[in-house]
Design a protein around this motif. Sequence first.
Motif, short mmCIF file in Angstrom:
data_model
loop_
_atom_site.label_atom_id
_atom_site.label_comp_id
_atom_site.label_asym_id
_atom_site.label_seq_id
_atom_site.Cartn_x
_atom_site.Cartn_y
_atom_site.Cartn_z
N VAL A 115 0.71 -1.16 -0.12
CA VAL A 115 0.02 0.13 -0.07
C VAL A 115 0.92 1.37 0.03
CG1 VAL A 115 -1.86 1.23 1.21
CG2 VAL A 115 -1.38 -1.21 1.72
N ASN A 116 0.62 2.26 -0.67
CA ASN A 116 1.24 3.51 -0.89
C ASN A 116 1.39 3.90 0.55
OD1 ASN A 116 2.35 6.08 -1.46
ND2 ASN A 116 0.26 6.66 -1.39
N GLU A 117 2.82 4.33 1.15
CA GLU A 117 2.89 4.62 2.28
C GLU A 117 1.98 5.66 3.14
OE1 GLU A 117 6.90 6.09 2.60
OE2 GLU A 117 6.76 6.23 5.17
N VAL A 131 -11.11 2.56 -0.82
CA VAL A 131 -11.55 2.33 -2.33
C VAL A 131 -10.25 2.83 -3.11
CG1 VAL A 131 -12.10 4.86 -2.65
CG2 VAL A 131 -12.94 3.14 -4.29
N THR A 132 -10.10 1.76 -4.03
CA THR A 132 -8.88 2.00 -5.09
C THR A 132 -9.44 1.64 -6.44
OG1 THR A 132 -6.55 1.24 -5.26
CG2 THR A 132 -8.18 -0.61 -5.17
N VAL A 133 -8.44 2.32 -7.23
CA VAL A 133 -8.83 2.19 -8.70
C VAL A 133 -7.63 1.37 -9.11
CG1 VAL A 133 -8.89 3.44 -11.03
CG2 VAL A 133 -9.82 4.39 -8.83
N THR A 175 -7.06 11.02 1.46
CA THR A 175 -6.11 10.37 0.35
C THR A 175 -4.79 10.48 0.95
OG1 THR A 175 -5.46 12.62 -0.71
CG2 THR A 175 -7.32 11.47 -1.54
N GLY A 176 -3.84 10.00 0.40
CA GLY A 176 -2.40 10.08 0.74
C GLY A 176 -1.92 11.41 0.21
N ALA A 177 -0.89 11.90 0.99
CA ALA A 177 -0.31 13.18 0.34
C ALA A 177 0.37 13.20 -1.22
CB ALA A 177 0.73 13.69 1.30
N GLN A 178 0.86 11.68 -1.28
CA GLN A 178 1.27 11.61 -2.62
C GLN A 178 1.63 10.06 -2.66
OE1 GLN A 178 5.17 13.71 -2.73
NE2 GLN A 178 6.19 11.82 -2.17
N1 LIG Z 1 -5.37 4.62 -8.47
C1 LIG Z 1 -6.00 5.18 -7.41
N2 LIG Z 1 -6.85 4.72 -6.60
C2 LIG Z 1 -7.35 5.26 -5.32
N3 LIG Z 1 -6.52 6.22 -4.94
C3 LIG Z 1 -5.69 6.83 -5.56
C4 LIG Z 1 -5.20 6.38 -6.80
N4 LIG Z 1 -4.15 6.95 -7.10
C5 LIG Z 1 -4.03 7.93 -6.14
N5 LIG Z 1 -4.85 7.70 -5.06
C6 LIG Z 1 -5.06 8.55 -4.18
O1 LIG Z 1 -4.36 9.86 -4.27
C7 LIG Z 1 -3.07 10.16 -3.36
C8 LIG Z 1 -2.11 10.77 -4.13
O2 LIG Z 1 -1.67 9.92 -5.07
P1 LIG Z 1 -1.01 11.00 -6.46
O3 LIG Z 1 -2.22 12.12 -6.57
O4 LIG Z 1 -1.16 9.87 -7.41
O5 LIG Z 1 0.22 11.20 -5.92
C9 LIG Z 1 -2.74 8.51 -2.96
O6 LIG Z 1 -2.12 8.55 -1.63
C10 LIG Z 1 -4.21 7.99 -2.96
O7 LIG Z 1 -4.90 8.35 -1.56
#
Ligand SMILES: Nc1ncnc2c1ncn2[C@@H]1O[C@H](COP(=O)(O)O)[C@@H](O)[C@H]1O
Lengths: 263, 327
Positions: A36-38, A61-63, A117-120
């Motif tokens: 899982v993303n940290e 939820v995840t995509v 969401t996560g920060a990145q």
């Molecule tokens: N495919 C995905 N499915 C669900 N959440 C996502 C997905 N990609 C990004 N996120 C959410 O967006 C946050 C930031 O990701 P990002 O904008 O890709 O750097 C992640 O920590 C997740 O919470």
Amino acid sequence: MEILVCIKRVPDTSENEINVNRDGTDIERDDLVYSVNEWDNYAVEEAIQIRDRVGGSVTVVTVGDEEAEEVVRREMAMGADKGILLSDEAFNGSDGRGIASIIKAEVKKGEYDLILTGAQADDGAGQVGGMLAAMLDRPYASLVTSLEVIDDKKIKVGREIEGGNLEMLEIDLPCVLSIQTGINEPRYVGIRGIRKTASAEIPVCGAEDLGLSPESVGESGSKVKRLDYFVPDSGEGAEILEGSTDEIVGKLVELLKARGGIK
Amino acid sequence: MARQVFAYIVHKEGVADDTAFEMVAAAKRIDPDASIAAIVAGTGDNLNGVCNEIASSYHEVWKIDNKALSYPNAEVIRMLLVRILPEQGLIIIPHDTFGMDLAPGLSIKLNAAYLPDAVDIDGVDENRLKAVRQEYSGQVSTHIVCDISGGAVITTRPGSFKADETKRAGGQIFDRTAQAMEGGFPETGRRFIGVIEAEVGDVDITKSEILVSVGRGVEDKDNLEIVFDLAKAMGGDVACSRPIVDAKWLEKSRQVGTSGKTVKPKIYMALGISGSFQHQGGIKGAPFIVAINKNPKAPIFKVADVGVVADMLDFVPELTDKINEMK
Ligand SMILES: Nc1ncnc2c1ncn2[C@@H]1O[C@H](COP(=O)(O)O)[C@@H](O)[C@H]1O
Ligand SMILES: Cc1cc2nc3c(=O)[nH]c(=O)nc-3n(C[C@H](O)[C@H](O)[C@H](O)COP(=O)(O)OP(=O)(O)OC[C@H]3O[C@@H](n4cnc5c(N)ncnc54)[C@H](O)[C@@H]3O)c2cc1C
């Protein structure tokens, strides 16, 4: 409080040496360890703690593709009540905006007070949360490292800015927040915990279920595309010391001495 | 007609951030002939000071003056920008904690492409902007193309573009407050309360000449002992990367990086640190950097002077022993 947490399955960069494949179209994925993303672990932990304090439920939820189911199970083992997998061939190649609009379609089906969401994630963009908030016309704050529920209409958050200072904000619910590491200590989940969620049902939704036209997402809906992966010429780079450990230690001590690095 | 490129200026206490001059360079990478306009929001003397400071670097400076902008609430700034930016506009914003807050939502409201955290820009071909990003904590790079026909929001990584020092743009300052405030001051569901300053700790790593800095590669709290032993042998102090603070193994005041301390030692030993840009952002004054990491692909090796590819748990005690032996 009804809380939705967005999570992503990513290659674990602290475990893996990431290499570009031969024709530069992707990274070598064969032996990668995924997790899982940290940042998302901190978001799920925060959601669980809020639910335990004020009641409500946590949905993750995840995509992703079918393998993404494993991270949904893992976060359910941490304590999330429900999991949803948004999966469709048509989603492949989505840019940040595409991912945000897929999640938005799912959000519209529920009544969430708080979306985390996560920060990145692995490509360091930090975009999905802010985009989702703007699409939903809800307030947003990024890089949140402290969160206090005031009542069912307001929360108080601290977002971490340069130098580790905190920007304190009061935010109306419903809202979207991106969570920064350090906000809590995500609980450990062992194999046994994960096994317990093995039979939990995880609904899978595709473009049609979400009322999304396939052209609006995926490759065709993207304004931003990757051309290739590469490893830049690092220019100078470090002088890598070679030899036996003894020899390397000897060389390094000489270099440090010359620089005044041994007092 | 020359393409117009905007840049949003981050500033503090009347002084423009270094990124103000880096974005000029980035704008010229988009189009060498671009007409470059800075947008500065704030109030009073501080605002005017920043506008004057950057005027020679930008062709135009657009200022927005309002007391309530003395601290920039990203949600408010976003709404103001939507009011004043032209359609299909290009705007550059620093990829810092403010830009990360503002830019993604702005791109949605402008219906523009979002290109986050660019480290280089290769220029525009028709409506295709080509740029370089990094992924997987900087272990690999990618070329990105971005369709800018509907405009674009681009964030640039601080420190990646060399500041443009030409200062010959002769910028004129325009007051855009009236246009920005049309319809009243933006209302948002996010209200600024105040800033809480980071706590001071027992050691001040910003004063240290020798720093032995440890990252997630240390694997376990108990292993920190070998790091303190090395620091002692070298006569330096122990610093760390963010995950070590997140795990509460060391106090926040020892964290090096953009959300920690900016340090300027003579020697910086990076032990089990991958070298993310946020970490590097806290190392100033070009110290002699020694990286010890078991992954030869770790980005830290690109900025280090000397590298050792090894398990730090084995290597560090050997190094400490040798130094102690010599004394
Ligand atoms: N495919 C995905 N499915 C669900 N959440 C996502 C997905 N990609 C990004 N996120 C959410 O967006 C946050 C930031 O990701 P990002 O904008 O890709 O750097 C992640 O920590 C997740 O919470
Ligand atoms: C807005 C924002 C602000 C941030 N601010 C900061 C900041 O101020 N400071 C900061 O540090 N980070 C900051 N980060 C986090 C940053 O992005 C990285 O996640 C972090 O720097 C990684 O720390 P690390 O190098 O210790 O860990 P990792 O990236 O996990 O790297 C660990 C390294 O150790 C190596 N390793 C593992 N085991 C061993 C061993 N036995 N021997 C030798 N090497 C080993 C691995 O190969 C790897 O390279 C910030 C992030 C965001 C989003």
